[in-house]
Design a protein around this motif. Sequence first.
Motif, PDB file in Angstrom:
ATOM      1  N   UNK A  84     -10.310  29.956  48.673  1.00  0.00           N
ATOM      2  CA  UNK A  84     -10.399  28.993  47.574  1.00  0.00           C
ATOM      3  C   UNK A  84      -9.507  29.407  46.412  1.00  0.00           C
ATOM      4  N   UNK A  85      -9.262  30.705  46.266  1.00  0.00           N
ATOM      5  CA  UNK A  85      -8.246  31.187  45.336  1.00  0.00           C
ATOM      6  C   UNK A  85      -7.046  31.569  46.181  1.00  0.00           C
ATOM      7  N   UNK A  86      -6.008  30.733  46.132  1.00  0.00           N
ATOM      8  CA  UNK A  86      -4.906  30.854  47.085  1.00  0.00           C
ATOM      9  C   UNK A  86      -3.536  30.902  46.430  1.00  0.00           C
ATOM     10  N   UNK A  87      -3.471  31.230  45.147  1.00  0.00           N
ATOM     11  CA  UNK A  87      -2.165  31.313  44.492  1.00  0.00           C
ATOM     12  C   UNK A  87      -1.405  32.535  45.005  1.00  0.00           C
ATOM     13  N   UNK A  88      -0.111  32.555  44.782  1.00  0.00           N
ATOM     14  CA  UNK A  88       0.707  33.672  45.253  1.00  0.00           C
ATOM     15  C   UNK A  88       0.237  34.995  44.660  1.00  0.00           C
ATOM     16  N   UNK A  89      -0.173  34.982  43.398  1.00  0.00           N
ATOM     17  CA  UNK A  89      -0.635  36.205  42.753  1.00  0.00           C
ATOM     18  C   UNK A  89      -1.915  36.740  43.384  1.00  0.00           C
ATOM     19  N   UNK A  90      -2.673  35.870  44.043  1.00  0.00           N
ATOM     20  CA  UNK A  90      -3.917  36.298  44.649  1.00  0.00           C
ATOM     21  C   UNK A  90      -3.816  36.640  46.121  1.00  0.00           C
ATOM     22  N   UNK A  91      -2.605  36.573  46.690  1.00  0.00           N
ATOM     23  CA  UNK A  91      -2.454  36.805  48.123  1.00  0.00           C
ATOM     24  C   UNK A  91      -2.932  38.196  48.523  1.00  0.00           C
ATOM     25  N   UNK A  92      -2.633  39.192  47.716  1.00  0.00           N
ATOM     26  CA  UNK A  92      -3.064  40.552  48.038  1.00  0.00           C
ATOM     27  C   UNK A  92      -4.578  40.652  48.044  1.00  0.00           C
ATOM     28  N   UNK A  93      -5.238  39.927  47.138  1.00  0.00           N
ATOM     29  CA  UNK A  93      -6.690  39.980  47.089  1.00  0.00           C
ATOM     30  C   UNK A  93      -7.317  39.378  48.340  1.00  0.00           C
ATOM     31  N   UNK A  94      -6.712  38.338  48.875  1.00  0.00           N
ATOM     32  CA  UNK A  94      -7.251  37.742  50.093  1.00  0.00           C
ATOM     33  C   UNK A  94      -7.266  38.758  51.227  1.00  0.00           C
ATOM     34  N   UNK A  95      -6.243  39.606  51.277  1.00  0.00           N
ATOM     35  CA  UNK A  95      -6.219  40.657  52.292  1.00  0.00           C
ATOM     36  C   UNK A  95      -7.263  41.726  51.998  1.00  0.00           C
ATOM     37  N   UNK A  96      -7.398  42.075  50.735  1.00  0.00           N
ATOM     38  CA  UNK A  96      -8.318  43.145  50.348  1.00  0.00           C
ATOM     39  C   UNK A  96      -9.764  42.789  50.693  1.00  0.00           C
ATOM     40  N   UNK A  97     -10.148  41.505  50.527  1.00  0.00           N
ATOM     41  CA  UNK A  97     -11.543  41.114  50.749  1.00  0.00           C
ATOM     42  C   UNK A  97     -11.803  40.607  52.163  1.00  0.00           C
ATOM     43  N   UNK A  98     -10.790  40.600  53.016  1.00  0.00           N
ATOM     44  CA  UNK A  98     -10.897  39.940  54.313  1.00  0.00           C
ATOM     45  C   UNK A  98     -12.014  40.496  55.192  1.00  0.00           C
ATOM     46  N   UNK A  99     -12.366  41.770  55.036  1.00  0.00           N
ATOM     47  CA  UNK A  99     -13.402  42.369  55.869  1.00  0.00           C
ATOM     48  C   UNK A  99     -14.691  42.659  55.106  1.00  0.00           C
ATOM     49  N   UNK A 100     -14.751  42.218  53.863  1.00  0.00           N
ATOM     50  CA  UNK A 100     -15.964  42.427  53.079  1.00  0.00           C
ATOM     51  C   UNK A 100     -17.035  41.410  53.458  1.00  0.00           C
ATOM     52  N   UNK A 101     -18.273  41.875  53.645  1.00  0.00           N
ATOM     53  CA  UNK A 101     -19.405  40.984  53.800  1.00  0.00           C
ATOM     54  C   UNK A 101     -20.019  40.687  52.446  1.00  0.00           C
ATOM     55  N   UNK A 102     -20.946  39.744  52.401  1.00  0.00           N
ATOM     56  CA  UNK A 102     -21.591  39.390  51.137  1.00  0.00           C
ATOM     57  C   UNK A 102     -22.305  40.600  50.540  1.00  0.00           C
ATOM     58  N   UNK A 103     -22.957  41.423  51.381  1.00  0.00           N
ATOM     59  CA  UNK A 103     -23.650  42.608  50.862  1.00  0.00           C
ATOM     60  C   UNK A 103     -22.669  43.568  50.191  1.00  0.00           C
ATOM     61  N   UNK A 104     -21.473  43.711  50.768  1.00  0.00           N
ATOM     62  CA  UNK A 104     -20.449  44.554  50.146  1.00  0.00           C
ATOM     63  C   UNK A 104     -20.056  43.998  48.786  1.00  0.00           C
ATOM     64  N   UNK A 105     -19.874  42.686  48.718  1.00  0.00           N
ATOM     65  CA  UNK A 105     -19.477  42.051  47.466  1.00  0.00           C
ATOM     66  C   UNK A 105     -20.562  42.191  46.405  1.00  0.00           C
ATOM     67  N   UNK A 106     -21.818  42.057  46.817  1.00  0.00           N
ATOM     68  CA  UNK A 106     -22.929  42.247  45.881  1.00  0.00           C
ATOM     69  C   UNK A 106     -22.877  43.646  45.286  1.00  0.00           C
ATOM     70  N   UNK A 107     -22.632  44.645  46.136  1.00  0.00           N
ATOM     71  CA  UNK A 107     -22.578  46.029  45.656  1.00  0.00           C
ATOM     72  C   UNK A 107     -21.406  46.234  44.703  1.00  0.00           C
TER      73      UNK A 107
END
Length: 334
Positions: free
Chosen positions: A301-324
């Motif tokens: 949902x956040x897909x700008x060029x500046x956020x491309x690296x973040x999409x890779x960084x969170x690709x394997x995170x589950x919701x529990x990881x994000x909560x932590x």
Amino acid sequence: MIPGTVASSATQIGRAAALAAALQLLATPAAAEFVVPAWAYPVDPPAIATPIAPPDATARLSVSGSRVEFTRSQVTDLFAAPDWHPDSHPPMPDVVARGRKPQVIACGYCHLPDGQGRPENAPLAGLPADYITAQVAAFRSGERRSAWHGPNRPTELMLATAVSATEAEVAEAARYFSGLRMTRRVEVIESASVPGTHVAGWVYVPTAGAAREPLGQRIIEVAADHERHELRDAKSGYLAYVPPGSIARGRDIVASGGDGVTLACASCHGAALRGAGLVPPIAGRSPTYVLRQLLAFRTGARASADGAAMQLVVARLGVDDMVAIAAYVGSLEP
């Protein structure tokens, strides 16, 4: 872990290394289909059919520590940000204080005159001006959206304002907010249970007399004093209830990548998560706001060029990881 464009060559090199490591993470597929949790997006109940009386335009209201007064009608005016503490910040430019009728609501109405924001929207104080400008452009282009596809009034207002604001107005607001100092207003509380709540104004509100309920793997963030929150008092504090052990787990993920589930956040956001170049600071921000941004990157949902690296960084995170992660980040000083 919410990057923007980086000016310094040293930071660019660091980001390139982080991107290469993220690509290696992606070599191992995620374990299961990702589902966006509905609880992360408090939704107001349907409107009541009975007509609601307009806000009181006569009774004067006040908050502790402020010398000014407003009526309820003034507090609900989208084109006049209620400024309870005018001595706590520089004079607001017109677009922040009043916006421009009928399309551009006052930036300070949602993000508050001192830029501290609230759980349902972004804190802007201290963000780099160019980063703020880029995010408004991403809203306007559709490259930044919510991961939740149901109704969400705060997001709808932001989208409408981004589309209608001029470049000059956005630049003026960005300069103002970037010159302010972020302060932490949320207390992160580890607990297996949480006060019973309902939703009002797109946030959770403790229900008087309700029994406590199991928290599970959620974050429930409430105002310490909901009336001050409703009056848009920038000094209002918040309580974020998180599962036991979340802060320590988040610290591990942020510092080392959590046994290979992601990358160390400091590689882009700096050792104390207070930003690096135009990569924004994230320390001390609302845990529920941080969580929703991670969900937006995870779902694209956040897909700008500046956020491309973040999409890779969170690709394997589950919701529990994000909560932590959100719990730990929210517990830090900005």
